[in-house]
Design a protein around this motif. Sequence first.
Motif, PDB file in Angstrom:
ATOM      1  N   THR A   1      66.738-162.237 -44.772  1.00  0.00           N
ATOM      2  CA  THR A   1      65.599-163.036 -44.158  1.00  0.00           C
ATOM      3  C   THR A   1      64.295-162.219 -43.550  1.00  0.00           C
ATOM      4  N   CYS A   2      64.170-160.848 -44.060  1.00  0.00           N
ATOM      5  CA  CYS A   2      63.151-160.038 -43.567  1.00  0.00           C
ATOM      6  C   CYS A   2      62.554-159.436 -44.899  1.00  0.00           C
ATOM      7  N   VAL A   3      61.383-158.666 -44.782  1.00  0.00           N
ATOM      8  CA  VAL A   3      60.791-158.362 -46.040  1.00  0.00           C
ATOM      9  C   VAL A   3      60.478-156.717 -45.750  1.00  0.00           C
ATOM     10  N   ALA A   4      60.692-155.767 -46.663  1.00  0.00           N
ATOM     11  CA  ALA A   4      60.498-154.445 -46.629  1.00  0.00           C
ATOM     12  C   ALA A   4      59.617-154.154 -47.926  1.00  0.00           C
ATOM     13  N   MET A   5      58.713-153.100 -47.598  1.00  0.00           N
ATOM     14  CA  MET A   5      58.192-152.865 -49.142  1.00  0.00           C
ATOM     15  C   MET A   5      59.047-151.505 -49.453  1.00  0.00           C
ATOM     16  N   LEU A   6      59.368-151.772 -50.913  1.00  0.00           N
ATOM     17  CA  LEU A   6      60.287-151.034 -51.626  1.00  0.00           C
ATOM     18  C   LEU A   6      59.899-149.569 -52.164  1.00  0.00           C
ATOM     19  N   LYS A   7      60.565-148.442 -51.594  1.00  0.00           N
ATOM     20  CA  LYS A   7      59.907-147.197 -52.059  1.00  0.00           C
ATOM     21  C   LYS A   7      60.232-146.858 -53.874  1.00  0.00           C
ATOM     22  N   VAL A   8      61.333-147.426 -53.873  1.00  0.00           N
ATOM     23  CA  VAL A   8      61.703-147.542 -55.332  1.00  0.00           C
ATOM     24  C   VAL A   8      61.152-148.091 -56.381  1.00  0.00           C
ATOM     25  N   ASN A   9      60.301-149.116 -55.739  1.00  0.00           N
ATOM     26  CA  ASN A   9      59.570-150.178 -56.605  1.00  0.00           C
ATOM     27  C   ASN A   9      57.921-150.093 -56.507  1.00  0.00           C
ATOM     28  N   SER A  10      57.579-149.046 -56.278  1.00  0.00           N
ATOM     29  CA  SER A  10      55.970-148.900 -55.982  1.00  0.00           C
ATOM     30  C   SER A  10      55.506-149.693 -55.042  1.00  0.00           C
ATOM     31  N   GLY A  11      56.341-149.906 -53.865  1.00  0.00           N
ATOM     32  CA  GLY A  11      55.756-150.832 -52.817  1.00  0.00           C
ATOM     33  C   GLY A  11      55.926-152.340 -53.067  1.00  0.00           C
ATOM     34  N   LYS A  12      56.318-152.654 -54.204  1.00  0.00           N
ATOM     35  CA  LYS A  12      56.743-154.177 -54.289  1.00  0.00           C
ATOM     36  C   LYS A  12      57.779-154.539 -53.162  1.00  0.00           C
ATOM     37  N   TRP A  13      57.575-155.843 -52.791  1.00  0.00           N
ATOM     38  CA  TRP A  13      58.270-156.182 -51.518  1.00  0.00           C
ATOM     39  C   TRP A  13      59.768-156.752 -51.985  1.00  0.00           C
ATOM     40  N   GLY A  14      60.928-156.564 -51.074  1.00  0.00           N
ATOM     41  CA  GLY A  14      62.131-157.148 -51.252  1.00  0.00           C
ATOM     42  C   GLY A  14      62.566-157.745 -50.076  1.00  0.00           C
ATOM     43  N   ASP A  15      63.536-158.783 -50.348  1.00  0.00           N
ATOM     44  CA  ASP A  15      64.059-159.328 -49.109  1.00  0.00           C
ATOM     45  C   ASP A  15      65.020-158.367 -48.411  1.00  0.00           C
ATOM     46  N   ARG A  16      65.453-158.268 -47.383  1.00  0.00           N
ATOM     47  CA  ARG A  16      66.350-157.613 -46.769  1.00  0.00           C
ATOM     48  C   ARG A  16      67.047-158.301 -45.652  1.00  0.00           C
ATOM     49  N   ALA A  17      68.140-157.815 -45.271  1.00  0.00           N
ATOM     50  CA  ALA A  17      68.854-158.412 -44.001  1.00  0.00           C
ATOM     51  C   ALA A  17      68.159-157.829 -42.844  1.00  0.00           C
ATOM     52  N   CYS A  18      68.024-158.646 -41.813  1.00  0.00           N
ATOM     53  CA  CYS A  18      66.970-158.253 -40.697  1.00  0.00           C
ATOM     54  C   CYS A  18      67.787-157.192 -39.861  1.00  0.00           C
ATOM     55  N   THR A  19      69.052-156.948 -40.243  1.00  0.00           N
ATOM     56  CA  THR A  19      69.988-156.204 -39.130  1.00  0.00           C
ATOM     57  C   THR A  19      69.881-155.055 -39.822  1.00  0.00           C
ATOM     58  N   GLU A  20      69.367-154.521 -40.984  1.00  0.00           N
ATOM     59  CA  GLU A  20      69.259-153.331 -41.623  1.00  0.00           C
ATOM     60  C   GLU A  20      68.224-152.415 -40.777  1.00  0.00           C
ATOM     61  N   THR A  21      68.381-151.134 -40.687  1.00  0.00           N
ATOM     62  CA  THR A  21      67.156-150.347 -40.177  1.00  0.00           C
ATOM     63  C   THR A  21      66.455-149.763 -40.994  1.00  0.00           C
ATOM     64  N   HIS A  22      64.998-149.764 -40.622  1.00  0.00           N
ATOM     65  CA  HIS A  22      64.162-148.945 -41.740  1.00  0.00           C
ATOM     66  C   HIS A  22      62.973-148.566 -40.709  1.00  0.00           C
ATOM     67  N   PRO A  23      62.299-147.770 -41.048  1.00  0.00           N
ATOM     68  CA  PRO A  23      61.064-147.485 -40.405  1.00  0.00           C
ATOM     69  C   PRO A  23      59.939-148.640 -40.748  1.00  0.00           C
ATOM     70  N   PHE A  24      59.027-148.646 -40.082  1.00  0.00           N
ATOM     71  CA  PHE A  24      57.964-149.832 -40.059  1.00  0.00           C
ATOM     72  C   PHE A  24      56.618-149.587 -39.581  1.00  0.00           C
ATOM     73  N   VAL A  25      55.617-150.531 -40.081  1.00  0.00           N
ATOM     74  CA  VAL A  25      54.340-150.486 -40.242  1.00  0.00           C
ATOM     75  C   VAL A  25      53.809-151.576 -38.765  1.00  0.00           C
ATOM     76  N   CYS A  26      53.129-150.859 -37.985  1.00  0.00           N
ATOM     77  CA  CYS A  26      52.298-152.011 -36.765  1.00  0.00           C
ATOM     78  C   CYS A  26      50.990-151.880 -37.255  1.00  0.00           C
ATOM     79  N   ASN A  27      50.363-153.051 -36.884  1.00  0.00           N
ATOM     80  CA  ASN A  27      49.090-153.414 -36.950  1.00  0.00           C
ATOM     81  C   ASN A  27      48.437-153.476 -35.314  1.00  0.00           C
ATOM     82  N   CYS A  28      47.286-152.908 -35.202  1.00  0.00           N
ATOM     83  CA  CYS A  28      46.577-152.713 -34.116  1.00  0.00           C
ATOM     84  C   CYS A  28      45.282-153.573 -34.164  1.00  0.00           C
ATOM     85  N   SER A  29      44.982-154.455 -33.416  1.00  0.00           N
ATOM     86  CA  SER A  29      43.968-155.400 -33.460  1.00  0.00           C
ATOM     87  C   SER A  29      43.417-155.602 -32.027  1.00  0.00           C
ATOM     88  N   GLU A  30      42.131-155.838 -32.080  1.00  0.00           N
ATOM     89  CA  GLU A  30      41.408-156.052 -30.583  1.00  0.00           C
ATOM     90  C   GLU A  30      41.831-157.565 -30.329  1.00  0.00           C
TER      91      GLU A  30
END
Length: 126
Positions: A97-126
């Motif tokens: 039920t969650c999405v990760a950018m996949l390193k093995v597929n040039s950043g294409k998206w793949g669905d992942r179990a939300c309980t898997e652990t991965h690094p992540f990207v935050c956005n900062c906005s005003e």
Amino acid sequence: MLMFCFWFSYISSCADQYILNTQRMVWTAARDFCRAHYTDLTSLRNDAEYQIVQQVANGSEVYVGLFRDPWEWSDQTDSSFRYWNPDMLVRTDSTQTCVAMLKVNSGKWGDRACTETHPFVCNCSE
């Protein structure tokens, strides 16, 4: 904890800052971390944002803010932009039920179990 911040010289506001956190977390912990320290997990509303975040991820498989309930961004912004891996079956059940950018597929998206652990990207906005 190792984090990398990326600012772009042509942009001067926090709205254009992406933060790569290399600490591995489950999706909800990553979302909560981003909300506590920045704005939210990053949302990708167009190809230009996708290209920047792909550079920030630097080839890592990272969580982004897309999740299923139905598919929506964690910051509740609207976007029809999607970048699914065409070779991957996107499940319609609740097992992935969650999405990760996949390193093995040039950043294409793949669905992942939300309980898997991965690094992540935050956005900062005003």
